[in-house]
Design a protein around this motif. Structure first.
Motif, PDB file in Angstrom:
ATOM      1  N   ARG A 151      47.833  24.282  45.623  1.00 46.86           N
ATOM      2  CA  ARG A 151      47.855  25.732  45.773  1.00 46.86           C
ATOM      3  C   ARG A 151      47.248  26.354  44.515  1.00 46.86           C
ATOM      4  O   ARG A 151      47.736  26.124  43.409  1.00 46.86           O
ATOM      5  CB  ARG A 151      49.280  26.232  46.009  1.00 46.86           C
ATOM      6  N   GLU A 152      46.205  27.171  44.716  1.00 48.18           N
ATOM      7  CA  GLU A 152      45.434  27.694  43.593  1.00 48.18           C
ATOM      8  C   GLU A 152      45.466  29.215  43.564  1.00 48.18           C
ATOM      9  O   GLU A 152      45.365  29.862  44.602  1.00 48.18           O
ATOM     10  CB  GLU A 152      43.981  27.202  43.691  1.00 48.18           C
ATOM     11  N   TRP A 153      45.615  29.756  42.385  1.00 51.44           N
ATOM     12  CA  TRP A 153      45.603  31.202  42.178  1.00 51.44           C
ATOM     13  C   TRP A 153      44.233  31.629  41.658  1.00 51.44           C
ATOM     14  O   TRP A 153      43.497  30.841  41.065  1.00 51.44           O
ATOM     15  CB  TRP A 153      46.702  31.618  41.181  1.00 51.44           C
ATOM     16  N   LEU A 154      43.904  32.886  41.884  1.00 49.96           N
ATOM     17  CA  LEU A 154      42.607  33.429  41.482  1.00 49.96           C
ATOM     18  C   LEU A 154      42.788  34.861  41.018  1.00 49.96           C
ATOM     19  O   LEU A 154      43.445  35.659  41.688  1.00 49.96           O
ATOM     20  CB  LEU A 154      41.641  33.395  42.676  1.00 49.96           C
ATOM     21  N   VAL A 155      42.198  35.193  39.880  1.00 51.24           N
ATOM     22  CA  VAL A 155      42.082  36.592  39.456  1.00 51.24           C
ATOM     23  C   VAL A 155      40.626  36.826  39.059  1.00 51.24           C
ATOM     24  O   VAL A 155      39.930  35.914  38.603  1.00 51.24           O
ATOM     25  CB  VAL A 155      43.042  36.947  38.293  1.00 51.24           C
ATOM     26  N   THR A 156      40.149  38.053  39.251  1.00 49.12           N
ATOM     27  CA  THR A 156      38.738  38.368  39.032  1.00 49.12           C
ATOM     28  C   THR A 156      38.602  39.655  38.226  1.00 49.12           C
ATOM     29  O   THR A 156      39.568  40.392  38.039  1.00 49.12           O
ATOM     30  CB  THR A 156      38.003  38.513  40.376  1.00 49.12           C
ATOM     31  N   ASN A 157      37.362  39.935  37.788  1.00 53.93           N
ATOM     32  CA  ASN A 157      37.152  41.104  36.929  1.00 53.93           C
ATOM     33  C   ASN A 157      36.139  42.112  37.474  1.00 53.93           C
ATOM     34  O   ASN A 157      35.755  43.049  36.779  1.00 53.93           O
ATOM     35  CB  ASN A 157      36.727  40.660  35.527  1.00 53.93           C
ATOM     36  N   GLY A 158      35.670  41.933  38.713  1.00 51.01           N
ATOM     37  CA  GLY A 158      34.715  42.875  39.281  1.00 51.01           C
ATOM     38  C   GLY A 158      33.309  42.743  38.727  1.00 51.01           C
ATOM     39  O   GLY A 158      32.438  43.554  39.044  1.00 51.01           O
ATOM     40  N   MET A 159      33.069  41.701  37.930  1.00 48.44           N
ATOM     41  CA  MET A 159      31.738  41.441  37.358  1.00 48.44           C
ATOM     42  C   MET A 159      31.193  40.086  37.787  1.00 48.44           C
ATOM     43  O   MET A 159      30.093  39.710  37.405  1.00 48.44           O
ATOM     44  CB  MET A 159      31.805  41.456  35.831  1.00 48.44           C
ATOM     45  N   GLY A 160      31.992  39.336  38.520  1.00 47.52           N
ATOM     46  CA  GLY A 160      31.640  37.964  38.844  1.00 47.52           C
ATOM     47  C   GLY A 160      32.431  36.954  38.051  1.00 47.52           C
ATOM     48  O   GLY A 160      32.453  35.766  38.385  1.00 47.52           O
ATOM     49  N   GLY A 161      33.103  37.395  36.987  1.00 48.57           N
ATOM     50  CA  GLY A 161      33.943  36.508  36.200  1.00 48.57           C
ATOM     51  C   GLY A 161      35.288  36.300  36.864  1.00 48.57           C
ATOM     52  O   GLY A 161      35.725  37.097  37.691  1.00 48.57           O
ATOM     53  N   TYR A 162      35.961  35.215  36.469  1.00 48.22           N
ATOM     54  CA  TYR A 162      37.241  34.919  37.103  1.00 48.22           C
ATOM     55  C   TYR A 162      38.078  34.002  36.225  1.00 48.22           C
ATOM     56  O   TYR A 162      37.600  33.408  35.256  1.00 48.22           O
ATOM     57  CB  TYR A 162      37.040  34.276  38.481  1.00 48.22           C
ATOM     58  N   ALA A 163      39.355  33.908  36.595  1.00 48.26           N
ATOM     59  CA  ALA A 163      40.249  32.870  36.097  1.00 48.26           C
ATOM     60  C   ALA A 163      40.841  32.197  37.318  1.00 48.26           C
ATOM     61  O   ALA A 163      41.137  32.857  38.328  1.00 48.26           O
ATOM     62  CB  ALA A 163      41.350  33.465  35.216  1.00 48.26           C
ATOM     63  N   LEU A 164      41.026  30.887  37.237  1.00 47.41           N
ATOM     64  CA  LEU A 164      41.414  30.104  38.409  1.00 47.41           C
ATOM     65  C   LEU A 164      42.203  28.893  37.949  1.00 47.41           C
ATOM     66  O   LEU A 164      41.875  28.283  36.930  1.00 47.41           O
ATOM     67  CB  LEU A 164      40.149  29.663  39.161  1.00 47.41           C
ATOM     68  N   GLY A 165      43.228  28.555  38.712  1.00 49.72           N
ATOM     69  CA  GLY A 165      44.014  27.380  38.358  1.00 49.72           C
ATOM     70  C   GLY A 165      45.004  27.015  39.438  1.00 49.72           C
ATOM     71  O   GLY A 165      45.030  27.608  40.523  1.00 49.72           O
ATOM     72  N   THR A 166      45.827  26.027  39.138  1.00 52.70           N
ATOM     73  CA  THR A 166      46.849  25.562  40.072  1.00 52.70           C
ATOM     74  C   THR A 166      48.213  26.099  39.659  1.00 52.70           C
ATOM     75  O   THR A 166      48.434  26.466  38.501  1.00 52.70           O
ATOM     76  CB  THR A 166      46.921  24.027  40.097  1.00 52.70           C
ATOM     77  N   ILE A 167      49.135  26.121  40.603  1.00 56.61           N
ATOM     78  CA  ILE A 167      50.515  26.485  40.269  1.00 56.61           C
ATOM     79  C   ILE A 167      51.047  25.564  39.189  1.00 56.61           C
ATOM     80  O   ILE A 167      51.717  26.000  38.239  1.00 56.61           O
ATOM     81  CB  ILE A 167      51.421  26.406  41.521  1.00 56.61           C
ATOM     82  N   ALA A 168      50.743  24.272  39.296  1.00 59.98           N
ATOM     83  CA  ALA A 168      51.315  23.287  38.377  1.00 59.98           C
ATOM     84  C   ALA A 168      50.819  23.464  36.951  1.00 59.98           C
ATOM     85  O   ALA A 168      51.481  23.024  36.006  1.00 59.98           O
ATOM     86  CB  ALA A 168      50.998  21.875  38.862  1.00 59.98           C
ATOM     87  N   GLY A 169      49.656  24.082  36.778  1.00 56.97           N
ATOM     88  CA  GLY A 169      49.163  24.359  35.440  1.00 56.97           C
ATOM     89  C   GLY A 169      48.134  23.378  34.932  1.00 56.97           C
ATOM     90  O   GLY A 169      47.538  23.600  33.870  1.00 56.97           O
ATOM     91  N   HIS A 170      47.875  22.287  35.652  1.00 59.69           N
ATOM     92  CA  HIS A 170      46.834  21.360  35.216  1.00 59.69           C
ATOM     93  C   HIS A 170      45.577  21.590  36.040  1.00 59.69           C
ATOM     94  O   HIS A 170      45.611  22.142  37.133  1.00 59.69           O
ATOM     95  CB  HIS A 170      47.299  19.909  35.326  1.00 59.69           C
ATOM     96  N   GLN A 171      44.469  21.163  35.491  1.00 62.23           N
ATOM     97  CA  GLN A 171      43.183  21.375  36.142  1.00 62.23           C
ATOM     98  C   GLN A 171      42.884  20.238  37.107  1.00 62.23           C
ATOM     99  O   GLN A 171      43.131  19.071  36.806  1.00 62.23           O
ATOM    100  CB  GLN A 171      42.075  21.467  35.092  1.00 62.23           C
ATOM    101  N   THR A 172      42.337  20.603  38.266  1.00 61.84           N
ATOM    102  CA  THR A 172      41.863  19.596  39.212  1.00 61.84           C
ATOM    103  C   THR A 172      40.382  19.785  39.525  1.00 61.84           C
ATOM    104  O   THR A 172      39.779  18.953  40.174  1.00 61.84           O
ATOM    105  CB  THR A 172      42.660  19.656  40.527  1.00 61.84           C
ATOM    106  N   ARG A 173      39.790  20.907  39.071  1.00 65.93           N
ATOM    107  CA  ARG A 173      38.380  21.215  39.303  1.00 65.93           C
ATOM    108  C   ARG A 173      37.697  21.551  37.979  1.00 65.93           C
ATOM    109  O   ARG A 173      38.346  22.049  37.052  1.00 65.93           O
ATOM    110  CB  ARG A 173      38.224  22.428  40.226  1.00 65.93           C
ATOM    111  N   CYS A 174      36.380  21.380  37.951  1.00 63.35           N
ATOM    112  CA  CYS A 174      35.636  21.847  36.782  1.00 63.35           C
ATOM    113  C   CYS A 174      35.622  23.371  36.737  1.00 63.35           C
ATOM    114  O   CYS A 174      35.347  23.963  35.687  1.00 63.35           O
ATOM    115  CB  CYS A 174      34.217  21.298  36.796  1.00 63.35           C
ATOM    116  N   TYR A 175      35.922  24.019  37.849  1.00 65.12           N
ATOM    117  CA  TYR A 175      35.920  25.482  37.925  1.00 65.12           C
ATOM    118  C   TYR A 175      37.212  26.104  37.390  1.00 65.12           C
ATOM    119  O   TYR A 175      37.286  27.319  37.243  1.00 65.12           O
ATOM    120  CB  TYR A 175      35.732  25.926  39.378  1.00 65.12           C
TER     121      TYR A 175
END
Length: 690
Positions: free
Chosen positions: A32-56
């Protein structure tokens, strides 16, 4: 329907709310992944658990050339709390040997969304520490706000900032040479390499200690599943130390700006006000509907805003576009025009639709809209036949909603030139066949329709000839132009003639033996030039306002799509009994591309199917029932949003982008249309009963 009045994201109860059963289960939490954005194309993205599973995955993926040039700058913050003589990890990492250490997800008491803001609640003995991540609108700035909501004594935090500087699509191989880390007021300045954009990690009250070390071999399980490089390195730029008193807060900021506001509480209030305003506009636009929208729809309204991004142009600094999906898509002409009515009109923001329609009008070339803006600074790519036709449909829906004759006057010459180019002929043999009034498109090696996957040089679904949905769209474009001409007092005869020729020629699509439409006619290599494979494209010949099919044929199309193509979350791209059907979207890039339009289910098609069903059966409750599984989907995969694709085989596992513009847009558009129809049905029943 009473709109929220406090301009807060708590004005509706988010259904994205998990306890330890999800947060403490690593597999459930990392999927399960959360996403927040800035209206410019930038973003922050991650998992509930807090570790990375993607290069994104990252805390700050900045759009250095909005809306693209997306670059991972700050990968994550690894926090450790000390409280009541104990240490509690608030983060997790999976390493290349498969080890997960530490296991900070075990300390998550609750995860939920406030609007689009992810909120973690960590249980530290008798203390509760909340963490929120959000971005500042219009800036490459991410906030992390910590609040100690319950404690019997202060909590000490150690926060390690892990930096990066790489294209969002790539893993990082740590260099021998460290990044340049310089202490600045309230934090650290990081310069990855000479000439790189500087970025900053700052705090309102923490003490910053520079560091210069590479942490190597983070494991990226989702990339491995996609057949891509699965190890990455991050640079340990520095440690921040702070103490939070009971009832107090701490703000961390990652930004390309040297002096962003460090008042996290004020920044969060502003962000939540913006979120509340989105809901206010939505409620105002839908005030005539009899029933209040379910919480899932309200959540998708907020998700809709995440796809709107700046695309500054000469003479139009405020120009907007729609990003097709997160985390890896740019703005695509086709996706933009399909998604626009739902993302902008259904949410009560017609001025955004107007802006985007004007923006794309500037990119028309030889009668074609761009298919894709591939990367920052690159020229648009014009290899599409249907994006341009969807533009007419987007303009039609905008004009129907607003009666904005001013914009119609402005765009009419552009639209007229597009029609001329298609009649005369343009790139890739796109032209109207004078023999039957239908639009032909294609040449070997080029994929022009939305079914556009390639494996090496092989186009998986070439669809050269006259694809069924292309001519459904061409019919609607010609009919729309006739209406536009009449609205301006112009002669509509030419467009009416084009529409009538297409209606007559469209009879060729009917497969009387199988009782559904051929997918492509005049198709080289197909028996008698007719491709009889069962695909979902024909549903548009029913869902679009103008149809050349008889009522009996329309019902037959809806019925066969329901029997053979419908899944809980969309329509399969190919029927299961077809020889090339692939029910799982998995494996290497080549394997996934081969399955992309050969059985994979597409979320965006659920909207047209539900609307076609409504048109044929006139039963709003039944039509709405097809959307309901998507309402539950917001609690899986991309949280609060909707996925791009799903496996064609049960249980229809979500895949592709975790947040897709046209899936969200078409769900919202269909919900709004069906809700309005339901209101009319209820009014009719009440009148009869009364």
């Amino acid at each position: 329907m009473k709109p929220p009045t406090d301009h807060s994201a708590s004005a509706f109860p988010s259904e994205v709310d998990f306890g330890r059963d999800i947060c403490g289960d690593l597999q459930a939490a990392e999927s399960r992944e959360w996403l927040v954005t800035n209206g410019m194309g930038g973003y922050a993205l991650g998992t509930i658990a807090g570790h990375q599973t993607r290069c994104y995955h990252g805390l700050l993926v900045a759009a250095l050339q909005p809306p693209l040039g997306r670059t991972l700058l700050v990968a994550k913050l690894d926090e450790t709390a000390r409280y009541a003589s104990q240490e509690f990890a608030l983060f997790a990492n999976r390493w290349a040997d498969g080890t997960v250490a530490p296991e900070g997800y075990r300390n998550i008491e609750r995860f939920h969304l406030e609007g689009t803001t992810p909120v973690w609640t960590f249980a530290l003995a008798d203390a509760l520490l909340e963490k929120r991540i959000f971005m500042q609108s219009g800036a490459n700035t991410t906030y992390v706000l910590y609040r100690l909501v319950r404690a019997s004594s202060p909590v000490e935090l150690s926060i390690r900032a892990l930096a990066d500087y790489g294209d969002e699509h790539c893993v990082t191989v740590g260099r021998t040479r460290p990044m340049e880390v310089t202490p600045v007021e309230r934090g650290l300045k990081v310069v990855a390499v000479e000439g790189a954009t500087p970025f900053f990690v700052l705090s309102d009250s923490a003490t910053a200690l520079p560091a210069k070390d590479w942490y190597r071999n983070f494991d990226l399980a989702a990339e491995r599943a996609r057949g891509l490089p699965d190890r990455t390195d991050h640079f340990f730029a520095g440690e921040f130390r702070a103490t939070i008193a009971p009832g107090g807060s701490l703000t961390m900021v990652a930004s390309t700006a040297a002096t962003p506001s460090l008042n996290g509480e004020a920044a969060f209030v502003k962000r939540q006000f913006e979120t509340g305003a989105l809901l206010d506009r939505f409620f105002a636009a839908n005030n005539g509907n009899a029933q209040a929208p379910p919480p899932a729809i309200q959540q998708l309204v907020l998700a809709a805003d995440q796809f709107i991004a700046a695309r500054p142009l000469d003479g139009a600094a405020d120009a907007k576009t729609i990003l097709a999906g997160y985390p890896w898509f740019s703005d695509w002409g086709r996706d933009t025009m399909i998604a626009l009515p739902g993302l902008c009109l259904a949410t009560g923001r017609p001025w955004l639709a107007r802006n985007i329609l004007r923006t794309f009008s500037r990119f028309v070339s030889e009668g074609m809209l761009p298919n894709q803006f591939p990367r920052a600074g690159a020229a648009p790519v014009y290899n599409t036949v249907d994006a341009t036709l969807w533009y007419f449909e987007a303009v039609r829906q905008y004009f129907e909603a607003t009666s904005d004759i001013g914009l119609l006057n402005e765009l009419y010459p552009v639209l007229d030139s597009i029609i001329d180019a298609h009649v005369r002929g343009t790139r890739y043999h796109i032209h109207v066949d004078p023999a039957d009034g239908l639009l032909y498109a294609g040449e070997p090696g080029v994929q022009l329709t939305w079914m556009d996957a390639k494996v090496g040089e092989r186009v998986v679904t070439p669809r050269i000839g006259k694809p069924v949905e292309v001519n459904a769209l061409w019919l609607n474009a010609a009919a729309s132009m006739a209406r536009f001409a009449r609205a301006q007092g112009r002669n509509a005869a030419r467009y009416e003639s084009l529409a009538q020729s297409c209606r007559t020629g469209f009879a060729k699509y009917w497969n009387s033996e199988k009782r559904f439409c051929f997918d492509v006619i005049d198709a080289p290599g197909s028996p008698n030039g007719k491709d009889a494979t069962l695909r979902p494209n024909q549903i548009l010949a029913v869902s679009l306002p103008e149809t050349a099919l008889t009522p009996e044929q329309q019902r037959a199309v809806v019925d066969v799509c329901a029997r053979e193509l419908l899944t809980s979350f969309g329509l399969r791209s190919l029927a299961r009994n077809e020889a090339d059907y692939r029910g799982r979207y998995a494996g290497s890039p080549e394997e996934r591309d081969a399955a992309y339009h050969q059985g994979t289910a597409w979320g965006w098609l659920l909207g047209p199917f539900a609307l076609a069903h409504l048109h044929v059966y006139q039963n709003a409750d039944e039509a709405m029932s097809f959307l309901e599984p998507m309402f539950g989907h917001i609690k899986a995969a991309g949280l609060g949003t909707a996925s791009e694709i799903f496996d064609g085989d049960p249980p229809f596992t979500p895949n592709g982008c975790i947040a897709q513009a046209w899936t969200v847009g078409e769900t919202l558009r269909a919900w709004r249309t069906i809700t309005a129809a339901r209101g009319k049905e209820d009014a009719t029943r009440s009148a009869i009963a009364g």
